[in-house]
Motif scaffolding. Structure first.
Motif, PDB file in Angstrom:
ATOM      1  N   ARG A  10      83.302  -4.164 -36.725  1.00 42.13           N
ATOM      2  CA  ARG A  10      82.646  -5.202 -35.851  1.00 42.13           C
ATOM      3  C   ARG A  10      82.089  -6.056 -36.223  1.00 42.13           C
ATOM      4  O   ARG A  10      82.506  -7.443 -35.897  1.00 42.13           O
ATOM      5  CB  ARG A  10      82.980  -4.581 -35.058  1.00 42.13           C
ATOM      6  CG  ARG A  10      83.359  -3.634 -34.043  1.00 42.13           C
ATOM      7  CD  ARG A  10      83.613  -3.142 -32.913  1.00 42.13           C
ATOM      8  NE  ARG A  10      84.476  -2.127 -32.395  1.00 42.13           N
ATOM      9  CZ  ARG A  10      84.954  -1.201 -31.961  1.00 42.13           C
ATOM     10  NH1 ARG A  10      83.831  -0.056 -32.399  1.00 42.13           N
ATOM     11  NH2 ARG A  10      86.138  -0.645 -31.562  1.00 42.13           N
ATOM     12  N   GLN A  14      82.771 -10.335 -36.589  1.00 37.95           N
ATOM     13  CA  GLN A  14      82.149 -11.415 -35.443  1.00 37.95           C
ATOM     14  C   GLN A  14      80.947 -12.703 -36.299  1.00 37.95           C
ATOM     15  O   GLN A  14      81.221 -12.935 -36.344  1.00 37.95           O
ATOM     16  CB  GLN A  14      81.125 -10.755 -34.668  1.00 37.95           C
ATOM     17  CG  GLN A  14      80.161 -11.163 -33.830  1.00 37.95           C
ATOM     18  CD  GLN A  14      79.567 -10.627 -33.116  1.00 37.95           C
ATOM     19  OE1 GLN A  14      79.305  -9.335 -33.177  1.00 37.95           O
ATOM     20  NE2 GLN A  14      78.587 -10.863 -31.545  1.00 37.95           N
ATOM     21  N   PRO A  18      82.926 -16.198 -35.998  1.00 32.01           N
ATOM     22  CA  PRO A  18      82.383 -16.263 -34.195  1.00 32.01           C
ATOM     23  C   PRO A  18      82.919 -16.911 -33.177  1.00 32.01           C
ATOM     24  O   PRO A  18      83.881 -17.968 -33.611  1.00 32.01           O
ATOM     25  CB  PRO A  18      81.203 -17.088 -34.746  1.00 32.01           C
ATOM     26  CG  PRO A  18      81.960 -18.100 -36.218  1.00 32.01           C
ATOM     27  CD  PRO A  18      82.623 -16.882 -36.693  1.00 32.01           C
ATOM     28  N   ASN A  19      82.796 -16.466 -31.683  1.00 32.04           N
ATOM     29  CA  ASN A  19      83.615 -16.285 -30.955  1.00 32.04           C
ATOM     30  C   ASN A  19      82.744 -17.881 -29.942  1.00 32.04           C
ATOM     31  O   ASN A  19      82.374 -17.827 -29.153  1.00 32.04           O
ATOM     32  CB  ASN A  19      84.192 -15.886 -30.174  1.00 32.04           C
ATOM     33  CG  ASN A  19      85.074 -14.895 -30.390  1.00 32.04           C
ATOM     34  OD1 ASN A  19      85.525 -15.581 -30.915  1.00 32.04           O
ATOM     35  ND2 ASN A  19      85.214 -14.140 -29.642  1.00 32.04           N
ATOM     36  N   TYR A  27      88.735 -14.522 -31.320  1.00 28.43           N
ATOM     37  CA  TYR A  27      89.173 -13.280 -31.408  1.00 28.43           C
ATOM     38  C   TYR A  27      88.688 -12.620 -30.922  1.00 28.43           C
ATOM     39  O   TYR A  27      87.817 -11.934 -29.819  1.00 28.43           O
ATOM     40  CB  TYR A  27      88.536 -13.043 -32.966  1.00 28.43           C
ATOM     41  CG  TYR A  27      88.273 -11.341 -33.323  1.00 28.43           C
ATOM     42  CD1 TYR A  27      89.289 -10.961 -33.916  1.00 28.43           C
ATOM     43  CD2 TYR A  27      87.454 -10.316 -33.107  1.00 28.43           C
ATOM     44  CE1 TYR A  27      89.935  -9.732 -34.296  1.00 28.43           C
ATOM     45  CE2 TYR A  27      87.699  -8.944 -33.135  1.00 28.43           C
ATOM     46  CZ  TYR A  27      88.560  -8.931 -34.005  1.00 28.43           C
ATOM     47  OH  TYR A  27      89.337  -7.326 -34.600  1.00 28.43           O
TER      48      TYR A  27
END
Length: 182
Positions: A10, A14, A18-19, A27
């Motif tokens: 995870r 990440q 990246p969000n 994602y």
């Protein structure tokens, strides 16, 4: 041990996708899927999902629309303008190529489901127990592209392009989850 690998995967996902607010990536991880046509793993065994014919059909439609303009153009304009004539010739080639792809070309198997594993694109075989993390990645821009993200036990992250498949990401993830639960 498996929980630590999941956390590490995870974190790796990440960092890779990246969000952030200005990020083109979106994602979302799925641990459970409710909206799928599959309800039990027996439905999935022996399932073969082919690549989609969506793109050749779209090329054919746009080419026919472009070619239909020929009906409204005067013949003299086309004969005098070599560039337009060249584009109409290319367009005719695209139409023939699209028709060949739609009707005669052998379709590749995108996903083949077996008892203990699945095969993607007739190349990579993955065991059900090797998949630890499943998620959906959207990459924005002019056109949104959708990918299935699989985090494997080997800490490998697979990014599978789902735009050319005859299966939705949610159905694919549900197939994985059903076969892991059996």
């Amino acid at each position: 041990m498996e929980i630590e690998r999941k956390k590490l995967l995870r974190l790796k996902i990440q960092n890779k996708y990246p969000n952030a607010i200005l990020s083109p990536f979106s994602y979302k991880e799925f641990e459970k899927i409710n909206d799928s046509k599959f309800t039990e793993y027996k439905q999935t065994i022996g399932l073969k999902i082919l690549e989609s014919k969506k793109f050749p059909i779209l090329f054919l439609i746009f080419s026919l629309i472009f070619l239909s303009k020929l009906i409204y153009d005067k013949e003299e304009i086309i004969k005098d303008n070599y560039i337009i004539s060249f584009f109409y010739s290319i367009n005719f080639g695209i139409i023939l190529s699209s028709l060949y792809s739609i009707f005669f070309k052998k379709k590749k198997i995108f996903l083949e489901v077996m008892e203990n594993s699945f095969v993607i694109n007739e190349k990579k075989e993955i065991k059900w127990t090797d998949v630890l993390v499943t998620g959906k990645l959207e990459i924005g821009g002019k056109f949104t592209t959708y990918y299935l993200i699989l985090g494997l036990e080997t800490l490998e992250i697979l990014k599978i392009d789902m735009n050319g498949a005859e299966i939705s990401i949610n159905d694919f993830i549900k197939i994985i989850h059903l076969n892991q639960e059996k």
